[in-house]
Write a protein that holds these residues in place. Structure first.
Motif, PDB file in Angstrom:
ATOM      1  N   THR A   1      11.933  12.059  -6.152  1.00  0.00           N
ATOM      2  CA  THR A   1      10.835  11.130  -5.898  1.00  0.00           C
ATOM      3  C   THR A   1      10.662  10.831  -4.406  1.00  0.00           C
ATOM      4  OG1 THR A   1      12.201   9.166  -6.117  1.00  0.00           O
ATOM      5  CG2 THR A   1      11.167  10.004  -8.129  1.00  0.00           C
ATOM      6  N   SER A   2      11.267  11.676  -3.562  1.00  0.00           N
ATOM      7  CA  SER A   2      11.071  11.474  -2.141  1.00  0.00           C
ATOM      8  C   SER A   2       9.859  12.293  -1.701  1.00  0.00           C
ATOM      9  CB  SER A   2      12.319  11.936  -1.386  1.00  0.00           C
ATOM     10  OG  SER A   2      12.162  11.654  -0.026  1.00  0.00           O
ATOM     11  N   ILE A   3       9.008  11.680  -0.889  1.00  0.00           N
ATOM     12  CA  ILE A   3       7.871  12.442  -0.380  1.00  0.00           C
ATOM     13  C   ILE A   3       7.886  12.364   1.133  1.00  0.00           C
ATOM     14  CG2 ILE A   3       6.361  12.217  -2.383  1.00  0.00           C
ATOM     15  CD1 ILE A   3       5.020   9.841  -0.916  1.00  0.00           C
TER      16      ILE A   3
ATOM     17  N   PRO B   1      12.788   3.685  -6.697  1.00  0.00           N
ATOM     18  CA  PRO B   1      13.633   4.108  -5.573  1.00  0.00           C
ATOM     19  C   PRO B   1      13.416   5.592  -5.267  1.00  0.00           C
ATOM     20  CG  PRO B   1      14.944   3.024  -7.285  1.00  0.00           C
ATOM     21  CD  PRO B   1      13.588   3.264  -7.858  1.00  0.00           C
ATOM     22  N   ALA B   2      13.544   5.956  -4.001  1.00  0.00           N
ATOM     23  CA  ALA B   2      13.448   7.365  -3.624  1.00  0.00           C
ATOM     24  C   ALA B   2      14.672   8.108  -4.158  1.00  0.00           C
ATOM     25  CB  ALA B   2      13.375   7.490  -2.109  1.00  0.00           C
ATOM     26  N   SER B   3      14.455   9.296  -4.669  1.00  0.00           N
ATOM     27  CA  SER B   3      15.550  10.158  -5.119  1.00  0.00           C
ATOM     28  C   SER B   3      15.144  11.550  -4.687  1.00  0.00           C
ATOM     29  CB  SER B   3      15.683  10.093  -6.640  1.00  0.00           C
ATOM     30  OG  SER B   3      14.601  10.757  -7.249  1.00  0.00           O
TER      31      SER B   3
ATOM     32  N   ALA C   1       0.847  -1.209   0.000  1.00  0.00           N
ATOM     33  CA  ALA C   1       0.000   0.000   0.000  1.00  0.00           C
ATOM     34  C   ALA C   1       0.874   1.248   0.000  1.00  0.00           C
ATOM     35  CB  ALA C   1      -0.935  -0.003   1.210  1.00  0.00           C
ATOM     36  N   ARG C   2       1.901   1.249   0.834  1.00  0.00           N
ATOM     37  CA  ARG C   2       2.806   2.404   0.888  1.00  0.00           C
ATOM     38  C   ARG C   2       3.439   2.644  -0.477  1.00  0.00           C
ATOM     39  NH1 ARG C   2       0.059   4.428   4.261  1.00  0.00           N
ATOM     40  NH2 ARG C   2      -0.584   2.312   4.606  1.00  0.00           N
ATOM     41  N   ALA C   3       3.922   1.580  -1.112  1.00  0.00           N
ATOM     42  CA  ALA C   3       4.588   1.714  -2.420  1.00  0.00           C
ATOM     43  C   ALA C   3       3.601   2.237  -3.469  1.00  0.00           C
ATOM     44  CB  ALA C   3       5.171   0.363  -2.850  1.00  0.00           C
TER      45      ALA C   3
ATOM     46  N   THR D   1      13.486  -1.041  -2.472  1.00  0.00           N
ATOM     47  CA  THR D   1      13.089  -2.400  -2.088  1.00  0.00           C
ATOM     48  C   THR D   1      12.881  -2.544  -0.588  1.00  0.00           C
ATOM     49  OG1 THR D   1      14.393  -3.281  -3.918  1.00  0.00           O
ATOM     50  CG2 THR D   1      13.709  -4.839  -2.240  1.00  0.00           C
ATOM     51  N   VAL D   2      11.792  -3.188  -0.231  1.00  0.00           N
ATOM     52  CA  VAL D   2      11.582  -3.584   1.157  1.00  0.00           C
ATOM     53  C   VAL D   2      11.517  -5.107   1.165  1.00  0.00           C
ATOM     54  CG1 VAL D   2      10.061  -3.483   3.161  1.00  0.00           C
ATOM     55  CG2 VAL D   2      10.312  -1.467   1.696  1.00  0.00           C
ATOM     56  N   ALA D   3      12.384  -5.728   1.952  1.00  0.00           N
ATOM     57  CA  ALA D   3      12.413  -7.187   2.023  1.00  0.00           C
ATOM     58  C   ALA D   3      11.922  -7.629   3.398  1.00  0.00           C
ATOM     59  CB  ALA D   3      13.830  -7.695   1.770  1.00  0.00           C
TER      60      ALA D   3
ATOM     61  N   LEU E   1       0.814   3.973  -2.974  1.00  0.00           N
ATOM     62  CA  LEU E   1       0.439   5.373  -2.704  1.00  0.00           C
ATOM     63  C   LEU E   1       1.558   6.316  -3.110  1.00  0.00           C
ATOM     64  CD1 LEU E   1      -1.297   5.130   0.810  1.00  0.00           C
ATOM     65  CD2 LEU E   1      -2.379   5.334  -1.440  1.00  0.00           C
ATOM     66  N   ARG E   2       2.800   5.862  -2.896  1.00  0.00           N
ATOM     67  CA  ARG E   2       3.951   6.677  -3.269  1.00  0.00           C
ATOM     68  C   ARG E   2       3.988   6.866  -4.789  1.00  0.00           C
ATOM     69  NH1 ARG E   2       8.643   4.702  -3.716  1.00  0.00           N
ATOM     70  NH2 ARG E   2      10.408   6.140  -3.763  1.00  0.00           N
ATOM     71  N   HIS E   3       3.837   5.785  -5.534  1.00  0.00           N
ATOM     72  CA  HIS E   3       3.799   5.902  -7.000  1.00  0.00           C
ATOM     73  C   HIS E   3       2.662   6.826  -7.428  1.00  0.00           C
ATOM     74  CE1 HIS E   3       6.260   2.196  -8.462  1.00  0.00           C
ATOM     75  NE2 HIS E   3       6.841   2.805  -7.459  1.00  0.00           N
TER      76      HIS E   3
ATOM     77  N   ALA F   1       1.966   2.535   9.764  1.00  0.00           N
ATOM     78  CA  ALA F   1       2.223   1.409   8.866  1.00  0.00           C
ATOM     79  C   ALA F   1       3.602   0.803   9.154  1.00  0.00           C
ATOM     80  CB  ALA F   1       2.137   1.869   7.407  1.00  0.00           C
ATOM     81  N   LEU F   2       4.606   1.665   9.286  1.00  0.00           N
ATOM     82  CA  LEU F   2       5.958   1.157   9.536  1.00  0.00           C
ATOM     83  C   LEU F   2       6.039   0.473  10.896  1.00  0.00           C
ATOM     84  CD1 LEU F   2       8.291   3.894   8.024  1.00  0.00           C
ATOM     85  CD2 LEU F   2       7.250   1.900   6.949  1.00  0.00           C
ATOM     86  N   ALA F   3       5.325   1.044  11.880  1.00  0.00           N
ATOM     87  CA  ALA F   3       5.320   0.431  13.215  1.00  0.00           C
ATOM     88  C   ALA F   3       4.722  -0.975  13.143  1.00  0.00           C
ATOM     89  CB  ALA F   3       4.528   1.304  14.188  1.00  0.00           C
ATOM     90  N   LEU F   4       3.653  -1.113  12.397  1.00  0.00           N
ATOM     91  CA  LEU F   4       3.029  -2.426  12.232  1.00  0.00           C
ATOM     92  C   LEU F   4       4.005  -3.400  11.576  1.00  0.00           C
ATOM     93  CD1 LEU F   4      -0.597  -1.576  11.011  1.00  0.00           C
ATOM     94  CD2 LEU F   4       0.021  -2.860  13.066  1.00  0.00           C
ATOM     95  N   VAL F   5       4.633  -2.946  10.506  1.00  0.00           N
ATOM     96  CA  VAL F   5       5.561  -3.827   9.788  1.00  0.00           C
ATOM     97  C   VAL F   5       6.696  -4.260  10.717  1.00  0.00           C
ATOM     98  CG1 VAL F   5       7.236  -3.916   7.892  1.00  0.00           C
ATOM     99  CG2 VAL F   5       4.973  -2.915   7.516  1.00  0.00           C
ATOM    100  N   GLN F   6       7.245  -3.323  11.445  1.00  0.00           N
ATOM    101  CA  GLN F   6       8.341  -3.657  12.354  1.00  0.00           C
ATOM    102  C   GLN F   6       7.881  -4.637  13.436  1.00  0.00           C
ATOM    103  OE1 GLN F   6      11.349  -3.019  11.803  1.00  0.00           O
ATOM    104  NE2 GLN F   6      11.318  -1.358  10.299  1.00  0.00           N
ATOM    105  N   ALA F   7       6.650  -4.488  13.889  1.00  0.00           N
ATOM    106  CA  ALA F   7       6.146  -5.361  14.960  1.00  0.00           C
ATOM    107  C   ALA F   7       5.835  -6.763  14.451  1.00  0.00           C
ATOM    108  CB  ALA F   7       4.898  -4.734  15.581  1.00  0.00           C
TER     109      ALA F   7
ATOM    110  N   GLU G   1      12.286 -10.016  10.275  1.00  0.00           N
ATOM    111  CA  GLU G   1      13.433  -9.370   9.620  1.00  0.00           C
ATOM    112  C   GLU G   1      12.950  -8.455   8.508  1.00  0.00           C
ATOM    113  OE1 GLU G   1      16.316 -12.235   8.247  1.00  0.00           O
ATOM    114  OE2 GLU G   1      16.168 -13.324  10.159  1.00  0.00           O
ATOM    115  N   VAL G   2      13.259  -7.174   8.639  1.00  0.00           N
ATOM    116  CA  VAL G   2      12.890  -6.201   7.619  1.00  0.00           C
ATOM    117  C   VAL G   2      14.164  -5.587   7.058  1.00  0.00           C
ATOM    118  CG1 VAL G   2      11.602  -4.091   7.108  1.00  0.00           C
ATOM    119  CG2 VAL G   2      10.785  -5.648   8.894  1.00  0.00           C
ATOM    120  N   GLY G   3      14.325  -5.666   5.748  1.00  0.00           N
ATOM    121  CA  GLY G   3      15.485  -5.044   5.104  1.00  0.00           C
ATOM    122  C   GLY G   3      15.018  -3.979   4.137  1.00  0.00           C
ATOM    123  N   VAL G   4      15.517  -2.761   4.299  1.00  0.00           N
ATOM    124  CA  VAL G   4      15.107  -1.684   3.399  1.00  0.00           C
ATOM    125  C   VAL G   4      16.318  -1.182   2.629  1.00  0.00           C
ATOM    126  CG1 VAL G   4      14.029   0.592   3.220  1.00  0.00           C
ATOM    127  CG2 VAL G   4      13.274  -1.007   4.985  1.00  0.00           C
ATOM    128  N   THR G   5      16.271  -1.260   1.319  1.00  0.00           N
ATOM    129  CA  THR G   5      17.297  -0.668   0.460  1.00  0.00           C
ATOM    130  C   THR G   5      16.549   0.230  -0.523  1.00  0.00           C
ATOM    131  OG1 THR G   5      17.172  -2.561  -1.030  1.00  0.00           O
ATOM    132  CG2 THR G   5      18.876  -2.643   0.658  1.00  0.00           C
TER     133      THR G   5
END
Ligand code: ADP
Ligand code: ADP
Lengths: 113, 127, 127, 113
Positions: free
Chosen positions: B87-89, B82-84, B48-50, B115-117, B52-54, B98-104, B108-112
């Motif tokens: 393209t950064s908002i 990718p954010a640049s 959803a985040r990705a 990409t979110v893994a 909405l960002r697009h 949303a991020l708090a939920l994902v972290q909880a 293992e969360v990897g952000v590059t």
């Protein structure tokens, strides 16, 4: 549509019944209904999520927004949840401390009078 | 080998499809039902985040999911533009939740960039 | 633009994922529930055939689905390894039943080497 | 698993209850159970698909195979279907002319005696 929203009166309360999934696509439907009710001066709300099988952060923020609006005018909002999957979202985000959660509409209506 | 690869247009209506595919793959990987609930929610949040960002940036590019099960972990990789500097908002409060939920929800969360893994180790999950 | 693109490994357990994605897209396209039932079954049959064919021939390549809704038709294109003298297999009786179902359920079926295209014109479908 | 298969006795019949989806992945489970029963000499079978919400050509062919085996030994097989989505598969393929379809197990057991 993956979400149906309807309303009914129960005494002083308006019960907003959501059926389906509340997510980034469907949450605006719930948002619009809550917004319409609050604008009409109906500020004692029970949001019945007992037939919602999925709710994401967009759904949460719709409820938080409604909470802020009804509190500003001394109203109340409570939420009915039966699915553990949905309750978990409220717990993780700490929203269960801000919004009363009930297991049935009857309980919500009785307690939040 | 990926368990499934899915591309969806950056519109909110397609986020549910991503959840369905992730849940189907998680079930195949043998995750417990309550962990599958976490997969459903976490993947939904990240996609959803990705999306909405697009949408906010007018990016037409699909959002891509690659789902893997290598025997050690169940992994979902979500790729988007990718954010640049252009393209950064600024995230809003919803993003924080949303991020708090994902972290909880995700061990293992990897952000590059782009990409979110998300990974759920299979060893620690009761079958 | 495709409504979704999905790749699944050629194993029977992933056919359900293809059905889920096709049904989700069909619902988005506004097809009636009984037509959605046809989409579920027809896509399941075509993908199952492709997956079994890959499995029988030891082809590891994914089976790919591209789902489109161009406003005129709802389309599902299933691509797999094209048949060649080496990769052609004799269909059994099940294949006959599967093809009969597909022909009965889908208004337009296009078969080219490696691809089966299923289309439901949107104009003739009651909303 | 997306398909559960269990059996129970009803008089002379064995009722094979399938719950879930019968497709290219899960049909072998149903096939194995029917095969086991027939090998055990249980050849008056009612296949209860009332809680099956999807069935593809692989599922059909499992039932046709069982039909051929029980007929060879003067047995019977009937199928209980409630979902129109599942009935349609039998209709399109003409299998509804070969296999008696019923709306309930009670009906199937009563009629195919
Ligand atoms: N710690 C994190 N956990 C989960 N998702 C994250 C995390 N950090 C970033 N993300 C996700 O990755 C996306 C891209 O992040 P980022 O590269 O910081 O781009 P942006 O600057 O556009 O927010 C974000 O929209 C967010 O959804
Ligand atoms: N008329 C048809 N309708 C639907 N699907 C078809 C039809 N003809 C062929 N197919 C599908 O396309 C696949 C490829 O067909 P084909 O090129 O004839 O390869 P093969 O020789 O391996 O059967 C088949 O496995 C079958 O599932």
């Amino acid at each position: 549509m993956d979400l149906d929203v309807s309303t009914r009166e129960e005494g002083q309360h308006v019960v907003v019944v959501a059926i389906g999934e509340v997510d980034v696509f469907t949450a605006p439907t719930l948002d619009a209904e809550l917004g319409r009710l609050i604008a009409d001066g109906r500020t004692d709300l029970v949001v019945d999520l007992s037939r919602v099988d999925f709710l994401d952060s967009t759904g949460l923020s719709v409820i938080v927004k409604a909470l802020a609006r009804v509190r500003a005018v001394d109203g109340s909002i409570s939420v009915v949840i039966t699915a553990d999957r949905v309750a978990k979202v409220f717990r993780i985000t700490g929203l269960d401390a801000l919004i009363p959660l009930y297991a049935s509409v009857a309980e919500a209506v009785a307690t939040s009078d | 080998m990926p368990a499934a690869t899915l591309s969806i247009p950056p519109h909110a209506e397609h986020v549910r499809t991503a959840r369905l595919v992730a849940v189907a793959a998680a079930r195949r990987a043998g995750l417990a039902e309550d962990v599958i609930d976490d997969v459903r929610l976490a993947v939904g949040e990240v996609v959803a985040r990705a999306v909405l960002r697009h949408a906010a940036l007018g990016i037409e590019r699909d959002v891509d999911l690659v789902i893997r099960d290598d025997g050690h972990a169940f992994m979902v990789e979500v790729s988007s533009e990718p954010a640049s500097p252009e393209t950064s908002i600024d995230g809003d409060a919803d993003d924080g939740v949303a991020l708090a939920l994902v972290q909880a929800l995700v061990p293992e969360v990897g952000v590059t960039p782009g990409t979110v893994a998300l990974a759920w180790p299979l060893a620690v999950i009761p079958a």
